[in-house]
Design a protein around this motif. Structure first.
Motif, PDB file in Angstrom:
ATOM      1  N   ARG A 267       0.867  -1.179   0.000  1.00 23.96           N
ATOM      2  CA  ARG A 267       0.000   0.000   0.000  1.00 23.96           C
ATOM      3  C   ARG A 267       0.904   1.229   0.000  1.00 23.96           C
ATOM      4  NH1 ARG A 267      -5.408   0.766   1.620  1.00 23.96           N
ATOM      5  NH2 ARG A 267      -5.892   2.922   2.191  1.00 23.96           N
ATOM      6  N   VAL A 268       0.825   2.038  -1.078  1.00 22.55           N
ATOM      7  CA  VAL A 268       1.706   3.194  -1.246  1.00 22.55           C
ATOM      8  C   VAL A 268       0.854   4.450  -1.381  1.00 22.55           C
ATOM      9  CG1 VAL A 268       3.483   4.276  -2.660  1.00 22.55           C
ATOM     10  CG2 VAL A 268       3.462   1.781  -2.359  1.00 22.55           C
ATOM     11  N   HIS A 269       1.222   5.501  -0.673  1.00 18.50           N
ATOM     12  CA  HIS A 269       0.523   6.778  -0.740  1.00 18.50           C
ATOM     13  C   HIS A 269       1.467   7.835  -1.283  1.00 18.50           C
ATOM     14  CE1 HIS A 269      -2.851   5.467   1.918  1.00 18.50           C
ATOM     15  NE2 HIS A 269      -1.902   4.648   2.382  1.00 18.50           N
ATOM     16  N   THR A 270       0.911   8.747  -2.042  1.00 14.69           N
ATOM     17  CA  THR A 270       1.673   9.909  -2.491  1.00 14.69           C
ATOM     18  C   THR A 270       0.711  11.067  -2.717  1.00 14.69           C
ATOM     19  OG1 THR A 270       3.364  10.704  -4.022  1.00 14.69           O
ATOM     20  CG2 THR A 270       1.555   9.382  -4.950  1.00 14.69           C
ATOM     21  N   SER A 271       1.221  12.237  -2.821  1.00  9.98           N
ATOM     22  CA  SER A 271       0.383  13.426  -2.975  1.00  9.98           C
ATOM     23  C   SER A 271       0.141  13.728  -4.449  1.00  9.98           C
ATOM     24  CB  SER A 271       1.048  14.637  -2.305  1.00  9.98           C
ATOM     25  OG  SER A 271       1.198  14.413  -0.920  1.00  9.98           O
ATOM     26  N   GLY A 272      -1.063  14.235  -4.725  1.00 11.03           N
ATOM     27  CA  GLY A 272      -1.398  14.603  -6.095  1.00 11.03           C
ATOM     28  C   GLY A 272      -2.399  15.741  -6.125  1.00 11.03           C
ATOM     29  N   GLN A 273      -2.777  16.114  -7.342  1.00  9.90           N
ATOM     30  CA  GLN A 273      -3.756  17.176  -7.522  1.00  9.90           C
ATOM     31  C   GLN A 273      -4.773  16.748  -8.585  1.00  9.90           C
ATOM     32  OE1 GLN A 273      -2.487  20.902  -9.403  1.00  9.90           O
ATOM     33  NE2 GLN A 273      -3.604  22.038  -7.804  1.00  9.90           N
ATOM     34  N   ALA A 274      -6.076  16.880  -8.246  1.00 15.38           N
ATOM     35  CA  ALA A 274      -7.131  16.506  -9.194  1.00 15.38           C
ATOM     36  C   ALA A 274      -7.181  17.510 -10.335  1.00 15.38           C
ATOM     37  CB  ALA A 274      -8.482  16.448  -8.479  1.00 15.38           C
ATOM     38  N   ASN A 288       0.700  13.726 -10.320  1.00 12.13           N
ATOM     39  CA  ASN A 288       1.610  13.372  -9.221  1.00 12.13           C
ATOM     40  C   ASN A 288       2.495  14.591  -8.944  1.00 12.13           C
ATOM     41  OD1 ASN A 288       3.828  12.393  -7.665  1.00 12.13           O
ATOM     42  ND2 ASN A 288       3.384  10.312  -8.394  1.00 12.13           N
ATOM     43  N   LEU A 289       2.377  15.153  -7.728  1.00 13.53           N
ATOM     44  CA  LEU A 289       3.091  16.388  -7.413  1.00 13.53           C
ATOM     45  C   LEU A 289       4.590  16.178  -7.295  1.00 13.53           C
ATOM     46  CD1 LEU A 289       0.629  18.058  -4.864  1.00 13.53           C
ATOM     47  CD2 LEU A 289       0.874  18.468  -7.323  1.00 13.53           C
ATOM     48  N   ARG A 290       5.052  14.982  -7.071  1.00 15.04           N
ATOM     49  CA  ARG A 290       6.493  14.726  -6.955  1.00 15.04           C
ATOM     50  C   ARG A 290       7.134  14.569  -8.319  1.00 15.04           C
ATOM     51  NH1 ARG A 290       8.657  10.414  -2.940  1.00 15.04           N
ATOM     52  NH2 ARG A 290       7.467   9.039  -4.320  1.00 15.04           N
ATOM     53  N   THR A 291       6.414  13.912  -9.236  1.00 10.20           N
ATOM     54  CA  THR A 291       7.024  13.622 -10.544  1.00 10.20           C
ATOM     55  C   THR A 291       6.461  14.494 -11.670  1.00 10.20           C
ATOM     56  OG1 THR A 291       5.402  11.914 -11.088  1.00 10.20           O
ATOM     57  CG2 THR A 291       7.344  11.230  -9.832  1.00 10.20           C
ATOM     58  N   GLY A 292       5.300  15.114 -11.429  1.00 18.65           N
ATOM     59  CA  GLY A 292       4.651  15.902 -12.482  1.00 18.65           C
ATOM     60  C   GLY A 292       3.929  15.060 -13.514  1.00 18.65           C
ATOM     61  N   LYS A 293       3.905  13.735 -13.322  1.00 19.34           N
ATOM     62  CA  LYS A 293       3.261  12.828 -14.263  1.00 19.34           C
ATOM     63  C   LYS A 293       1.751  12.814 -14.034  1.00 19.34           C
ATOM     64  CE  LYS A 293       3.483   8.075 -15.983  1.00 19.34           C
ATOM     65  NZ  LYS A 293       4.116   6.739 -15.816  1.00 19.34           N
ATOM     66  N   VAL A 294       0.980  12.769 -15.138  1.00 16.10           N
ATOM     67  CA  VAL A 294      -0.485  12.715 -15.053  1.00 16.10           C
ATOM     68  C   VAL A 294      -0.940  11.269 -15.293  1.00 16.10           C
ATOM     69  CG1 VAL A 294      -2.670  13.496 -16.031  1.00 16.10           C
ATOM     70  CG2 VAL A 294      -0.750  15.090 -15.820  1.00 16.10           C
ATOM     71  N   VAL A 295      -1.719  10.755 -14.359  1.00 14.65           N
ATOM     72  CA  VAL A 295      -2.229   9.386 -14.450  1.00 14.65           C
ATOM     73  C   VAL A 295      -3.735   9.412 -14.225  1.00 14.65           C
ATOM     74  CG1 VAL A 295      -0.078   8.314 -13.701  1.00 14.65           C
ATOM     75  CG2 VAL A 295      -1.777   9.014 -12.005  1.00 14.65           C
ATOM     76  N   GLN A 296      -4.388   8.282 -14.557  1.00 12.92           N
ATOM     77  CA  GLN A 296      -5.825   8.126 -14.345  1.00 12.92           C
ATOM     78  C   GLN A 296      -6.069   7.401 -13.028  1.00 12.92           C
ATOM     79  OE1 GLN A 296      -8.451   9.222 -16.354  1.00 12.92           O
ATOM     80  NE2 GLN A 296      -6.857  10.327 -17.472  1.00 12.92           N
ATOM     81  N   GLY A 297      -7.015   7.892 -12.229  1.00  9.85           N
ATOM     82  CA  GLY A 297      -7.335   7.255 -10.966  1.00  9.85           C
ATOM     83  C   GLY A 297      -8.832   7.220 -10.731  1.00  9.85           C
ATOM     84  N   GLU A 298      -9.260   6.313  -9.851  1.00 13.53           N
ATOM     85  CA  GLU A 298     -10.673   6.149  -9.515  1.00 13.53           C
ATOM     86  C   GLU A 298     -10.949   6.788  -8.159  1.00 13.53           C
ATOM     87  OE1 GLU A 298     -13.841   2.585  -8.356  1.00 13.53           O
ATOM     88  OE2 GLU A 298     -11.969   2.097  -9.402  1.00 13.53           O
ATOM     89  N   VAL A 299     -11.955   7.677  -8.118  1.00 12.37           N
ATOM     90  CA  VAL A 299     -12.304   8.348  -6.871  1.00 12.37           C
ATOM     91  C   VAL A 299     -12.914   7.326  -5.919  1.00 12.37           C
ATOM     92  CG1 VAL A 299     -13.692  10.151  -5.802  1.00 12.37           C
ATOM     93  CG2 VAL A 299     -12.692  10.531  -8.072  1.00 12.37           C
ATOM     94  N   MET A 300     -12.289   7.162  -4.729  1.00  6.84           N
ATOM     95  CA  MET A 300     -12.777   6.184  -3.772  1.00  6.84           C
ATOM     96  C   MET A 300     -13.363   6.831  -2.521  1.00  6.84           C
ATOM     97  SD  MET A 300      -8.977   4.803  -2.599  1.00  6.84           S
ATOM     98  CE  MET A 300      -9.621   3.683  -1.372  1.00  6.84           C
ATOM     99  N   ALA A 301     -13.081   8.116  -2.289  1.00  9.08           N
ATOM    100  CA  ALA A 301     -13.623   8.854  -1.149  1.00  9.08           C
ATOM    101  C   ALA A 301     -13.229  10.314  -1.337  1.00  9.08           C
ATOM    102  CB  ALA A 301     -13.079   8.308   0.170  1.00  9.08           C
ATOM    103  N   ALA A 302     -13.718  11.161  -0.446  1.00  8.08           N
ATOM    104  CA  ALA A 302     -13.350  12.582  -0.532  1.00  8.08           C
ATOM    105  C   ALA A 302     -11.840  12.721  -0.363  1.00  8.08           C
ATOM    106  CB  ALA A 302     -14.093  13.366   0.531  1.00  8.08           C
TER     107      ALA A 302
END
Length: 309
Positions: A267-274, A288-302
């Protein structure tokens, strides 16, 4: 003496035989006759003496079930005399031929239509306000069965037909037009509900209404709307439809989010921006705020987005 007795017997036989052979043909046809089948046979409608050869003599096609036609008596006489020139004919100038049939009443059709429509609309109560038969409703005698109801039209006005079979053979269609009501349970707003507002239990009530003219996406149970947000404003007393609701965004564009990558043992956590708004289960782009890479993710909670591993 014996010789004369035999001559007398033989003569008597010859005389009787001659008289039998010369018996006149006589045809008596009334002014009005009734038939059952598709063809009119003389033996079924007339009294015929002196021969049976005219029993299957066809006078033509019968009228439709429940209908009648007139046959010229002179034409029937001519056709009989062509076959038996010495026949005696008592035939009126016009012979009226009526075809027997079985009648299907509007009341019976009303019951059949109601049963079929109610079966198709199990969640509502169907009421027929008016029904009128169109075209044929009398069919040939025999075992009559109806096929599956076919309907066209929108709203309260419906056109329909039942395929009709007599003794297993197609006998046409039983057609009708009807005005119907469909009463069902719908969700109604208890007050004016503004766009983007969250729906709460006190905002809703269930009512029994005529849904005939409503679209098919009307809602009927509170569970379908509670916790949803409004895409458009809804007035007090308005029926709620699914196209006016959206899942409320748990993440909005520009929000900081925790990006989660999970597997059975990791289980890995990192910071990002929607980068886009998203509700529960929506897939949104996240940076991804550390790498600047844009990825697709599924909203699981607020504030939480799950990435595919």
């Amino acid at each position: 003496m014996e010789r004369f007795r035999w001559l007398y017997i033989i003569g008597l036989i010859l005389v009787l035989g001659t008289e039998g052979a010369g018996a006149p043909v006589r045809v008596v046809l009334p002014e009005s006759v009734s038939v059952r089948g598709d063809e009119i046979f003389l033996g079924q409608v007339a009294r015929i003496d002196g021969t049976s050869d005219l029993d299957d003599f066809s006078l033509g096609r019968s009228p439709g079930p429940g209908s009648s036609l007139n046959l010229p008596g002179s034409r029937i006489r001519i056709r009989i005399l062509q076959q038996f020139p010495d026949a005696e004919c008592e035939i009126p100038g016009i012979v009226r031929v009526e075809r027997q049939g079985q009648h299907i009443s509007e009341e019976r059709v009303r019951v059949l239509v109601h049963e079929a429509l109610q079966k198709e609309n199990r969640d509502v109560s169907v009421r027929i306000r008016d029904l009128r038969l169109v075209g044929q409703n009398v069919f040939a005698l025999g075992r009559l069965t109806l096929g599956r109801l076919e309907t066209t039209g929108t709203g309260s006005r419906v056109r329909g037909q039942f395929p009709v079979y007599v003794d297993g053979n197609s006998a046409g269609n039983l057609r009708f037009v009807a005005q119907i009501d469909r009463m069902g349970t719908v969700l109604v707003a208890t007050r004016n509900l503004e766009k983007d507002g969250m729906i709460r239990p006190e905002d809703l009530r269930q009512e029994r209404r005529d849904i005939t003219g409503l679209r098919g996406d009307v809602l009927s149970h509170p569970d379908q709307a509670l916790g949803m947000a409004l895409r458009l404003r809804v007035g007090e007393g308005d029926v709620l439809r699914s196209d006016r609701l959206i899942r409320p965004p748990l993440v909005r564009r520009g929000d900081p989010v925790r990006m989660v990558v999970e597997s059975d043992n990791l289980r890995v956590h990192t910071s990002g921006q929607a980068l886009r708004d998203g509700g529960l289960g929506d897939r949104i782009p996240v940076e991804n705020l550390r790498t600047g890479k844009v990825v697709q993710g599924e909203v699981m909670a607020a504030g939480r987005v799950r990435l595919a591993f």
